[in-house]
Design an enzyme around this catalytic site. Structure first.
Site, mmCIF file in Angstrom:
data_model
loop_
_atom_site.group_PDB
_atom_site.id
_atom_site.type_symbol
_atom_site.label_atom_id
_atom_site.label_comp_id
_atom_site.label_asym_id
_atom_site.label_seq_id
_atom_site.Cartn_x
_atom_site.Cartn_y
_atom_site.Cartn_z
ATOM 1 N N ARG A 10 -5.744 8.586 -19.302
ATOM 2 C CA ARG A 10 -5.796 7.945 -17.530
ATOM 3 C C ARG A 10 -6.865 9.489 -16.659
ATOM 4 O O ARG A 10 -8.059 8.915 -15.699
ATOM 5 C CB ARG A 10 -5.169 7.818 -16.545
ATOM 6 C CG ARG A 10 -5.329 7.627 -14.724
ATOM 7 C CD ARG A 10 -4.292 7.541 -14.231
ATOM 8 N NE ARG A 10 -4.782 7.347 -12.935
ATOM 9 C CZ ARG A 10 -3.886 7.325 -11.824
ATOM 10 N NH1 ARG A 10 -2.198 7.163 -11.757
ATOM 11 N NH2 ARG A 10 -4.260 6.396 -10.667
ATOM 12 N N ASN A 42 -1.530 -1.518 -15.371
ATOM 13 C CA ASN A 42 -2.804 -2.072 -15.392
ATOM 14 C C ASN A 42 -3.589 -1.842 -16.136
ATOM 15 O O ASN A 42 -2.974 -1.635 -17.570
ATOM 16 C CB ASN A 42 -2.666 -1.001 -14.331
ATOM 17 C CG ASN A 42 -2.969 -1.291 -12.200
ATOM 18 O OD1 ASN A 42 -2.783 -2.631 -12.265
ATOM 19 N ND2 ASN A 42 -2.437 0.159 -11.939
ATOM 20 N N CYS A 65 1.662 -7.029 -8.657
ATOM 21 C CA CYS A 65 1.281 -6.120 -8.342
ATOM 22 C C CYS A 65 1.987 -5.733 -6.755
ATOM 23 O O CYS A 65 2.233 -6.683 -6.252
ATOM 24 C CB CYS A 65 -1.010 -6.089 -8.571
ATOM 25 S SG CYS A 65 -1.375 -4.366 -7.491
ATOM 26 N N HIS A 89 -6.310 -6.760 -7.813
ATOM 27 C CA HIS A 89 -7.567 -5.426 -7.010
ATOM 28 C C HIS A 89 -8.480 -6.261 -6.845
ATOM 29 O O HIS A 89 -9.511 -4.957 -6.336
ATOM 30 C CB HIS A 89 -7.529 -4.554 -8.191
ATOM 31 C CG HIS A 89 -6.125 -3.173 -8.395
ATOM 32 N ND1 HIS A 89 -6.235 -2.501 -8.359
ATOM 33 C CD2 HIS A 89 -4.851 -3.893 -7.840
ATOM 34 C CE1 HIS A 89 -4.691 -1.433 -9.326
ATOM 35 N NE2 HIS A 89 -3.827 -1.856 -8.658
ATOM 36 N N TYR A 117 -8.857 -1.225 -3.072
ATOM 37 C CA TYR A 117 -9.316 -1.106 -3.581
ATOM 38 C C TYR A 117 -11.204 -2.060 -3.976
ATOM 39 O O TYR A 117 -12.137 -1.264 -3.850
ATOM 40 C CB TYR A 117 -8.968 -2.054 -5.012
ATOM 41 C CG TYR A 117 -8.269 -1.127 -5.498
ATOM 42 C CD1 TYR A 117 -7.742 -0.531 -6.575
ATOM 43 C CD2 TYR A 117 -6.683 -1.587 -5.486
ATOM 44 C CE1 TYR A 117 -6.985 0.003 -6.885
ATOM 45 C CE2 TYR A 117 -5.554 -1.027 -6.023
ATOM 46 C CZ TYR A 117 -5.665 0.301 -6.848
ATOM 47 O OH TYR A 117 -4.984 0.704 -6.984
#
Length: 442
Positions: A96, A150, A172, A202, A256
């Site tokens: 990540r 995700n 989510c 998102h 987001y």
């Protein structure tokens, strides 16, 4: 008396697991979990043992007869499961961090689920979840797969289009977070608030908001223009909205959406953070280190409040409510990721959408919203095109398809920059992308 439920959590060594365990403990009367299998990979074994031992202390303290099993053998765990939840991270937080830092070098948003970072998390994750889907098909064909991994929308998209599983739901915590934020902004109890959610993971919007059944959308939009009502998540900067823009948009954005409507400000914030406290992954690595030190304490037998710093607020509520609603055939309304089947007119029927659904024992029944407002329709369609192409790239390992996905993402400014980022990230994540490299080297 019916036998209790067997639930398998893949990625069981996650720092979020105590929240899930707490959720099952709180709901034991309506959701009789008899076995909870926590599964992880060898690299996660130490965390699995720490978090699993805490989970055992939690159920013992609560006095509920849930047997906690810890294993690295996924197939052994899956046999005859009723529900399988997935919350894993291919490449762990180090991957990540690369997803966040590499795009920043090119002046592009570096984020876990949006832009180049979201693409590469999908490319790493989708082949793994499709293997898990094959195991489920063989070992527990009647189980529901509840995906939290995700990018949840892209992963659900891939499961719907490239696996044989039909009992798939993507989940989510963003919609619950929005609902909580609305209640806080209006200073009312959250149970009085309902939000009409529609869009993608998102990339979900509140098309309307109701307080005691009466629309208060304009009031909420007005409140969102006030900086104290940022309505964002721990992992997203609460850059202030232009109040007039929100009024023109005329729907409730999620946190987001700042990456798309406030790209300049969000990029500036990320660049600054990367030079000071670090990217979000680097911050989370520090938070997780602290959490696992807490989890080791043999006197700790509850979920520690410090977990809320991790950014997964309401995670267990979303997961446990969903599982309970399917198990108990509740027919309540929850926003989940599921196959569109015409619920949103401007999105392909076979695609994953995030929309309010009636939850039944046969799964989610999407509540049709028709077309999305023109103010947001184009962006949602563009992101859906990106997700579809990205899922295809993940499955095929085709370089040009991956380049197409990268370039059509609205956060990437040109095909040349897309190629530069793609090439560097392919090399950086080579160990987790065999579908691209085995072909090249063959």
């Amino acid at each position: 008396m019916t036998k209790g439920l067997k639930i398998v959590t893949i990625g069981g060594g996650s720092s979020y697991t105590p929240e899930l365990v707490e959720g099952f403990i709180k709901r034991y009367d309506e959701l009789p979990v008899r076995e909870l299998w926590l599964v992880d990979i060898p690299e996660g074994e130490e965390k699995l043992n720490i978090v699993g031992t805490l989970a055992k202390r939690m159920v013992e303290k609560a006095g509920v007869p849930i047997d906690i099993h810890l294993t690295l053998d996924r197939r052994k765990a899956l046999k005859d499961a009723d529900f399988v939840t997935t919350q894993f991270r291919v490449g762990l937080l180090q991957a990540r961090a690369k997803d966040e830092r590499i795009p920043l070098k090119y002046g592009v948003i570096g984020q876990e689920t949006n832009g180049p970072g979201g693409l590469f998390k999908g490319l790493r994750t989708i082949p793994v979840i499709l293997e898990i889907a094959k195991d489920i098909e063989e070992l527990c064909p009647n189980a529901w797969l509840v995906n939290f991994t995700n990018p949840a929308g892209m992963v659900t998209e891939a499961l719907l289009r490239y696996s044989n599983l039909k009992k798939v739901v993507g989940l989510c915590n963003v919609p619950i977070g929005i609902k909580m934020g609305v209640a806080k902004a209006l200073d009312v109890d959250v149970d009085r608030v309902e939000v009409q959610f529609a869009g993608l993971n998102h990339m979900v919007f509140g098309l309307d908001v109701f307080l005691d059944g009466v629309s208060v959308k304009e009031q909420v939009i007005e409140a969102m223009g006030d900086p104290k009502n940022a309505m964002t998540m721990k992992n997203i900067s609460g850059a202030e909205w232009e109040p007039d823009f929100l009024k023109a948009l005329n729907v409730i954005p999620c946190g987001y959406h700042r990456y798309y409507f406030k790209t300049k400000e969000m990029l500036e914030h990320e660049l600054e953070a990367s030079q000071t406290e670090g990217t979000r992954a680097e911050v989370v690595q520090k938070v997780e280190k602290e959490l696992f030190e807490l989890y080791k304490d043999p006197n700790l037998a509850i979920k520690p409040p410090q977990l809320e710093k991790r950014g997964g607020a309401y995670y267990s509520d979303a997961a446990c409510n969903l599982i309970s609603s399917i198990y108990n055939d509740k027919h309540d309304i929850q926003p989940v990721n599921t196959i569109n089947n015409g619920a949103i007119a401007s999105i392909p029927d076979d695609s994953a959408v995030e929309v309010n659904c009636v939850m039944t024992k046969t799964g989610p029944k999407p509540i049709a919203v028709g077309d999305l407002p023109v103010s947001v329709r184009g962006l949602v369609q563009q992101i859906k095109s990106f997700e579809r192409v990205a899922a295809e790239a993940a499955v095929t390992g085709d370089y040009q398809t991956a380049l197409l996905a990268m370039t059509i993402n609205p956060l990437v400014p040109s095909d040349t920059v897309a190629k530069q980022i793609l090439d560097e990230m392919l090399e950086a994540h080579k160990a987790y992308l065999p579908q691209f490299f085995n072909k090249i080297e063959a």
